[in-house]
Scaffold this active site. Sequence first.
Site, PDB file in Angstrom:
ATOM      1  N   ASP A 143     -82.216  -4.379  28.978  1.00 46.25           N
ATOM      2  CA  ASP A 143     -82.183  -3.232  29.886  1.00 46.25           C
ATOM      3  C   ASP A 143     -80.786  -3.151  30.479  1.00 46.25           C
ATOM      4  OD1 ASP A 143     -84.834  -2.398  29.575  1.00 46.25           O
ATOM      5  OD2 ASP A 143     -85.557  -3.749  31.134  1.00 46.25           O
ATOM      6  N   ASP A 156     -86.841   3.259  26.730  1.00 40.27           N
ATOM      7  CA  ASP A 156     -87.661   3.615  27.895  1.00 40.27           C
ATOM      8  C   ASP A 156     -87.531   5.100  28.211  1.00 40.27           C
ATOM      9  OD1 ASP A 156     -88.248   0.881  28.159  1.00 40.27           O
ATOM     10  OD2 ASP A 156     -86.669   0.577  29.641  1.00 40.27           O
TER      11      ASP A 156
END
Length: 158
Positions: free
Chosen positions: A111, A126
Amino acid sequence: MLFYSIIVVITAVDQLTKYWIRSVMTVGESMPFYKDFISFTYYQNSGAAGSSLQGWAPILGVLAVLIVAGIWWYRKKGGFPGTLKQSAAAFLVGGAIGNGIERLLFGKVTDFIVINSGNGIMNLADIAINLGVVLYVVDMLLSQRGRWKGNGKNPQIS
């Protein structure tokens, strides 16, 4: 063809950006990207959204495979009619593949995107999943709107 093109582009761009982040940053390092609105912070998430279910990456990776298989099967049976639903499903599949690859290979997901409004840290997979959900909701709303116009009445709830 659009369905597969979206999947390939989402998966490829997601994997390339994650590879780039892992190559140029160390875990925990941050750098500004766009003014004071977006920054990059390298984080390794072994769980799900919001850092929930930490350590469950292998199980979540298998779940991603099952979701992708289910969407493909449903699509093959004639599900997701129309360009908007096809696009929504493709964004969901591309995002699931992008995160599923990392969960199964590395046991964690890279991330790095931080929107400075305080909405956590994410990656392009995402964002693709969220966009897929939004497109599906838009399609549902447009379909409902067409039903309202078609009979000249408000829909009845039964």
